[in-house]
Structures are given as structure tokens and as C-alpha cells.
Design a protein around this motif. Structure first.
Motif, PDB file in Angstrom:
ATOM      1  N   TYR A   4     -37.470 -20.304   0.194  1.00 23.71           N
ATOM      2  CA  TYR A   4     -38.154 -19.035  -0.066  1.00 23.71           C
ATOM      3  C   TYR A   4     -39.585 -19.270  -0.528  1.00 23.71           C
ATOM      4  O   TYR A   4     -40.467 -18.446  -0.319  1.00 23.71           O
ATOM      5  CB  TYR A   4     -37.364 -18.197  -1.068  1.00 23.71           C
TER       6      TYR A   4
ATOM      7  N   PRO B 126     -31.671 -13.205  -6.804  1.00 26.66           N
ATOM      8  CA  PRO B 126     -30.388 -12.699  -6.301  1.00 26.66           C
ATOM      9  C   PRO B 126     -29.679 -13.730  -5.428  1.00 26.66           C
ATOM     10  O   PRO B 126     -28.452 -13.847  -5.464  1.00 26.66           O
ATOM     11  CB  PRO B 126     -30.776 -11.480  -5.459  1.00 26.66           C
ATOM     12  N   VAL B 127     -30.467 -14.479  -4.673  1.00 29.89           N
ATOM     13  CA  VAL B 127     -29.888 -15.489  -3.793  1.00 29.89           C
ATOM     14  C   VAL B 127     -29.187 -16.571  -4.603  1.00 29.89           C
ATOM     15  O   VAL B 127     -28.159 -17.099  -4.202  1.00 29.89           O
ATOM     16  CB  VAL B 127     -31.013 -16.107  -2.928  1.00 29.89           C
TER      17      VAL B 127
ATOM     18  N   TRP C 141     -14.944 -24.065  -7.202  1.00 31.05           N
ATOM     19  CA  TRP C 141     -16.335 -23.739  -7.548  1.00 31.05           C
ATOM     20  C   TRP C 141     -17.298 -24.804  -7.047  1.00 31.05           C
ATOM     21  O   TRP C 141     -18.395 -24.492  -6.587  1.00 31.05           O
ATOM     22  CB  TRP C 141     -16.473 -23.536  -9.051  1.00 31.05           C
TER      23      TRP C 141
ATOM     24  N   LEU D  83     -25.974 -24.873   3.163  1.00 29.11           N
ATOM     25  CA  LEU D  83     -26.631 -23.750   3.839  1.00 29.11           C
ATOM     26  C   LEU D  83     -28.138 -23.861   3.725  1.00 29.11           C
ATOM     27  O   LEU D  83     -28.869 -23.800   4.731  1.00 29.11           O
ATOM     28  CB  LEU D  83     -26.159 -22.414   3.246  1.00 29.11           C
ATOM     29  N   TYR D  84     -28.636 -24.025   2.501  1.00 25.41           N
ATOM     30  CA  TYR D  84     -30.083 -23.992   2.345  1.00 25.41           C
ATOM     31  C   TYR D  84     -30.767 -25.267   2.800  1.00 25.41           C
ATOM     32  O   TYR D  84     -31.927 -25.225   3.202  1.00 25.41           O
ATOM     33  CB  TYR D  84     -30.470 -23.566   0.924  1.00 25.41           C
TER      34      TYR D  84
ATOM     35  N   ALA E 112     -27.641 -16.216  -7.302  1.00 27.60           N
ATOM     36  CA  ALA E 112     -26.510 -15.711  -8.089  1.00 27.60           C
ATOM     37  C   ALA E 112     -25.212 -16.491  -7.867  1.00 27.60           C
ATOM     38  O   ALA E 112     -24.528 -16.826  -8.841  1.00 27.60           O
ATOM     39  CB  ALA E 112     -26.306 -14.227  -7.806  1.00 27.60           C
ATOM     40  N   PRO E 113     -24.836 -16.795  -6.630  1.00 31.28           N
ATOM     41  CA  PRO E 113     -23.594 -17.554  -6.471  1.00 31.28           C
ATOM     42  C   PRO E 113     -23.638 -18.927  -7.133  1.00 31.28           C
ATOM     43  O   PRO E 113     -22.601 -19.437  -7.586  1.00 31.28           O
ATOM     44  CB  PRO E 113     -23.422 -17.695  -4.956  1.00 31.28           C
TER      45      PRO E 113
ATOM     46  N   ALA F  75     -21.257 -25.684  -0.477  1.00 29.35           N
ATOM     47  CA  ALA F  75     -21.555 -24.847   0.689  1.00 29.35           C
ATOM     48  C   ALA F  75     -22.949 -24.246   0.576  1.00 29.35           C
ATOM     49  O   ALA F  75     -23.705 -24.191   1.557  1.00 29.35           O
ATOM     50  CB  ALA F  75     -20.514 -23.738   0.814  1.00 29.35           C
ATOM     51  N   PHE F  76     -23.308 -23.796  -0.601  1.00 30.45           N
ATOM     52  CA  PHE F  76     -24.625 -23.216  -0.811  1.00 30.45           C
ATOM     53  C   PHE F  76     -25.713 -24.241  -0.536  1.00 30.45           C
ATOM     54  O   PHE F  76     -26.700 -23.958   0.151  1.00 30.45           O
ATOM     55  CB  PHE F  76     -24.722 -22.711  -2.251  1.00 30.45           C
TER      56      PHE F  76
ATOM     57  N   GLY G 225     -35.904 -24.850   9.506  1.00 29.78           N
ATOM     58  CA  GLY G 225     -36.869 -23.760   9.435  1.00 29.78           C
ATOM     59  C   GLY G 225     -38.242 -24.161   8.934  1.00 29.78           C
ATOM     60  O   GLY G 225     -39.219 -23.453   9.176  1.00 29.78           O
TER      61      GLY G 225
ATOM     62  N   VAL H  55     -18.009 -24.091  -3.542  1.00 31.21           N
ATOM     63  CA  VAL H  55     -19.026 -23.048  -3.354  1.00 31.21           C
ATOM     64  C   VAL H  55     -20.427 -23.640  -3.503  1.00 31.21           C
ATOM     65  O   VAL H  55     -21.322 -23.382  -2.688  1.00 31.21           O
ATOM     66  CB  VAL H  55     -18.838 -21.902  -4.370  1.00 31.21           C
TER      67      VAL H  55
ATOM     68  N   VAL I 147     -30.959 -24.622   6.615  1.00 31.81           N
ATOM     69  CA  VAL I 147     -32.021 -23.651   6.891  1.00 31.81           C
ATOM     70  C   VAL I 147     -33.381 -24.294   6.658  1.00 31.81           C
ATOM     71  O   VAL I 147     -34.311 -24.141   7.450  1.00 31.81           O
ATOM     72  CB  VAL I 147     -31.865 -22.395   6.003  1.00 31.81           C
TER      73      VAL I 147
END
Lengths: 251, 35, 222
Positions: free
Chosen positions: C149, C169-170, C196, C206-207, C172-173, C202-203, C214, C199, C210
Motif C-alpha cells: 500500500y 483495516p487491512v 491463528w 497473500l501480500y 486487522a486480521p 496466509a496473510f 505488483g 491465518v 501481490v
């Protein structure tokens, strides 16, 4: 970026518009008019609107992501416009999901807010989508903006199931066995289930109409920006040539 | 029953307002373009 | 790619070592946040103790914002932006380097904050291995997301106010999962921690995906 821009044909969007009006009207009508069964409370009528708008908010994210991939692969501006349109309309539906969810919470559980999986996920989603719109507004028009918006949508698509799953896991540790209960006071015999399914269709059609309109506005705004830019450049050129020379043909 | 009204009304008003805003914006952009 | 990543990470960390912004500003900031929490939540009532894992991660989250802002601030000066683009560095490597440097700084911060909550909140740092693994995975996620970001908002004048709105907000998880994982670790319940940690992993994946794919397109168009 290829800029094939067809003049907006009125036919299909107008059809969508009328269809949404009729379908949403029918949904609301059924939800309000059908008599409730004895065991159920009045507020169970809300099942005709809350799950449908929540569903649309997810659809919006998926559509935005698909448009984003298409935009990155084909470099067509139309997909970029579809992307941002879906994100923005999605934000509207997400806000409505929170509002209706809160209103439904009050008579069901006595509180205006519960940290239940769906509402919490939608709250975070709203924050993300608002951020997307804010980011979009801050970026100057052009390919850069399209790439940023596309990557954003793809990241959001990946994020959504993660958030949903983790919030469900979190809340399931606090609620005994209600993890699978989809909605408050949902009853398989609810007379409004039909209205709810109609609602899914109706609000999806409405969403589609809104996305088409919003994408058109994006196209018009891009045109207006180009026009302004063209004029500004022409004015500069005219300045440069001096007052004695005739200005070159203005765009 | 009040909650039902509140819920339906919020939805209709919210969506209606956004739809109106879309229509307004499109109209004013088209008008500017013609100039 | 890895060589480029190492190059960039090394540069960022050297800048940090020389300017000491992390040590002089971000670390005190996070410690002050911990103290403020103690003022807000009565230390004697047991609330502070119970909330310690969450407060730790909130402090880390806020600090990661500062670290990410800083990571891009050093690139914004003196036409660095074009320099980055034309340097011929592999964009994925560039991403790994920047995110890696942020992650390294955050890990150091977290180690110190762990000492902090142990002293200030009386937290019992049981199952240290689990705590460390949580920190590692969560930090990778925070650094990765922040860098993704951050580059999106790169070059915008409103970056300072926009980036927190985009990123919090992103994250938050990560906050959720890391806190629950810490709680499980403190209670020596490794089983509860595994989902946990999943999670968090995975986060991070993901980033990082990306980011690696990206970063190139994003940087070109910034």
C-alpha cells in the motif's frame, strides 16, 4: 492504453434500470405485505433485504477483481472504469449491509451492534472500500491510476476470505455452537425466504445498473479531464506564439 | 414493526439517494461536455 | 532477484543505522503507547494483564505504519523515484528488499516490546518459541502489506494521512490472529495457536505475492 469508447447506448442500461425498479419493488412489496407466521416476529421480514445486500457487497468485490485482472492483461480503460465503479457501488451496499444488520440486531439481540462474523467482516470491508475510493480520488488520471486500482482490487479479493475466516474463527470461540446460524431468527419455514431469494436477484440487477451508470460517469469525467488538459495546452501554446501571431487551430 | 420500517426505509432511501446522485452527476457532465 | 533484494535491504538498513530514526523515534513511540494503555486501563484491575497481547500488537501495528512511511520517505527525496525505476533492479527484488528491511526493524522493535510488556504489564512470556513464530509471521505480513500500500500511495502528497486509512483495516486480521496466538502461547496451548498461525502465514503469502508481482507495474506508473 487503448481508448475505444463507444457512445453510451441507452438500450441495455435503461432495461436494467427498469428491471431493478420492478424487482426491488416486488421484493419490498413481498417483504412488507406477506403475512408473518405465528411463531415469528415482525422483524423477520428484514431477511428480504439484509442478506441480499450483503451478498451484493461480496459480488462487487469479485467483479472488481475480475475487471482488475482484465484491465492489467488487456490494458483497456473500460475495465478500469468497471473496476472502480464496482468498488464504489460495493461501498454503498456494504454501508447498507451494516445499517440493516444493525437495525436487525436491535430487536433480535437487544443491541445495536454485535461482533458477529458477518457484520465485523463487512465493517472492515467498508473501511477498505472507502480507502479505495479515497486513493482513487488522490491519484491523477492515467495508466498509473488504473494499475494501482487493479492491484488494490486483487489484494482486496485475497483479503476478504481471510478476514471472513479469521473473524468467524474468533467469534466461534465465544459463541457456543451458533457459528453456523446464518442470521438472527432465521427459520427454514420463514414465509419471507421467497422474498429473500427474489431480493438476491433484484439487488444484483440494481447493482449492475448502478455499476453501468458509475462507469459511464467515469468515462465522462475522463473526457472532461482530457478536454480541460487539451484546452490548457492550447492556451499555453497560444501564449508562446505571442499576440501578433494567429493562434493555431484549437482542439 | 418500527425496525422493519427503519430497515426497509434506510435501504430504499440510501439506494435511491445514490441512484439520484449518479443520475445528477451524469447529467451535469454531459451538459458540460456539450459546451 | 535475491541479490537485488539484499542490496536494497542493506541500503535501507544502513540508512536506518546512520539516521537512527527507528531507535530514536519509533521505539520510544511504541513504548509510550504501552504506557498510555496502562494509564487508560487500570493496572490493578487485571484488565491490563488480560489485554497485554492485544495492546502489544496494537503498538506494533501503529509502529509498522511509521516504519513503512519512513521506508518510502527515504525514496521520495532527490528524485530517487526515477532512480529506482531506471536502476534496472528486479522489481520483485526491490519489493523483497524494502519489505525485508521494514520487517527486520519491526522484529527488533518487537523483541524490545516483549521485554516492555513483561516488565510493564507483568506478562509471563511462556512458550517463547510460539511467541517468536507469531512475531515472525505477523511481521512479514505487516511489512508486506505496508510496502504494497505504501507504493500505491507513493508520490502522493496526501500519503501521510491516506496510508493509515488504507493499511489499518487491512492489517486487522493480523492483529486478530497475532493476539489470539499470543494468548494461546501464554496459556501454553499450542493447538489453539496453530490455526491463528495459519491465518498469519496466509496473510503474509497473500501480500508477498501481490507485492512481488505488483511492484513492477506499480513502480513504473507511480
Amino acid at each position: 492504453m487503448s481508448e475505444t469508447r463507444r457512445s453510451s447506448s441507452g438500450r441495455a442500461p435503461a432495461l436494467l434500470g427498469w428491471a431493478s425498479l420492478v424487482l426491488v419493488g416486488a421484493t419490498v412489496g413481498l417483504g412488507l405485505v406477506l403475512p408473518k407466521s405465528a411463531e415469528q416476529a415482525e422483524y423477520s421480514r428484514l431477511i428480504a433485504i439484509h442478506p441480499p445486500v450483503a451478498w451484493v457487497s461480496y459480488v462487487a468485490v469479485v467483479v472488481a477483481a475480475i475487471a482488475a485482472i482484465a484491465c492489467l492483461l488487456t490494458r483497456r480503460a473500460s475495465f478500469d472504469r468497471l473496476n472502480i465503479a464496482s468498488l464504489e457501488v460495493g461501498a454503498v451496499f456494504t454501508a447498507l449491509t451494516l445499517a440493516t444488520g444493525s437495525i436487525w440486531s436491535r430487536p433480535t439481540w437487544g443491541v445495536w451492534w454485535r461482533w458477529d462474523p458477518r457484520l465485523t467482516t463487512e465493517a472492515l470491508l467498508l473501511a477498505v472500500l472507502v480507502g479505495a475510493v479515497a486513493l482513487r480520488r488522490a491519484l491523477p488520471p492515467g495508466r498509473g491510476r488504473a494499475v494501482v486500482t487493479s492491484v488494490f482490487s486483487l489484494a482486496t479479493l485475497g483479503l476478504l476470505p481471510l478476514v471472513h475466516f479469521s473473524v468467524e474463527l474468533w467469534r466461534s470461540q465465544h459463541q457456543r455452537g451458533t457459528l453456523l446460524a446464518p442470521d438472527p431468527a432465521t427459520n427454514a419455514d420463514s414465509p419471507y425466504l421467497g422474498a429473500m431469494f427474489l431480493g438476491f436477484v433484484a439487488f444484483t440487477v440494481l447493482y449492475s445498473w448502478m455499476v453501468v451508470q458509475r462507469a459511464r460517469i467515469e468515462a465522462l469525467e475522463e473526457d472532461a479531464d482530457e478536454l480541460m488538459l487539451g484546452r490548457a495546452i492550447a492556451e499555453r501554446r497560444a501564449e508562446g506564439l505571442g499576440p501578433s501571431d494567429p493562434a493555431p487551430g484549437v482542439a | 414493526m418500527g425496525y422493519v420500517i427503519a430497515g426497509y426505509l434506510t435501504t430504499l432511501v440510501g439506494l435511491g439517494a445514490y441512484a439520484l446522485w449518479l443520475a445528477q452527476r451524469a447529467k451535469s457532465l454531459r451538459r458540460d461536455r456539450v459546451q | 532477484m535475491w541479490a537485488d533484494a539484499g542490496l536494497v535491504a542493506g541500503k535501507d538498513l544502513r540508512i536506518e543505522l546512520r539516521s537512527r530514526v527507528g531507535i530514536n523515534q519509533v521505539l520510544p513511540f511504541s513504548l509510550v503507547v504501552l504506557v498510555l494503555f496502562a494509564l487508560a486501563l487500570d493496572p490493578d484491575s487485571g484488565t491490563l494483564d488480560a489485554a497485554a497481547p492485544g495492546l502489544f500488537w496494537v503498538a506494533v501495528l501503529l509502529s509498522s505504519l511509521l516504519a513503512t512511511q519512513r521506508s518510502f520517505a527515504v525514496e521520495a527525496a532527490d528524485g530517487n523515484r526515477d532512480g529506482l525505476r531506471m536502476s534496472g533492479l528486479d522489481p520483485a527484488g526491490l519489493f523483497l528488499g524494502k519489505a525485508g528491511a521494514v520487517a527486520a526493524q519491526l522484529l527488533v522493535l518487537e523483541a524490545l516490546l516483549l521485554v516492555g510488556i513483561s516488565l510493564l504489564y507483568g506478562t509471563d512470556l511462556a512458550s517463547f518459541g510460539l511467541l517468536a513464530l507469531t512475531c515472525l509471521l505477523a511481521t512479514l505480513g505487516l511489512a508486506g502489506a505496508g510496502t504494497v500500500y505504501g507504493v500505491m500511495a507513493f508520490g502522493l502528497r496526501v500519503r501521510e494521512t491516506l496510508l493509515p486509512l488504507l493499511v489499518l483495516p487491512v492489517m486487522a486480521p493480523v492483529l486478530l490472529a497475532a493476539t489470539r496466538s499470543f494468548e494461546a502461547a501464554i496459556e501454553r496451548d499450542a493447538g489453539a495457536a496453530t490455526s491463528w498461525l495459519g491465518v498469519l502465514a496466509a496473510f503474509a503469502v497473500l501480500y508477498f505475492v501481490v507485492g512481488m508481482f505488483g511492484f513492477g507495474p506499480l513502480l513504473e506508473e507511480a
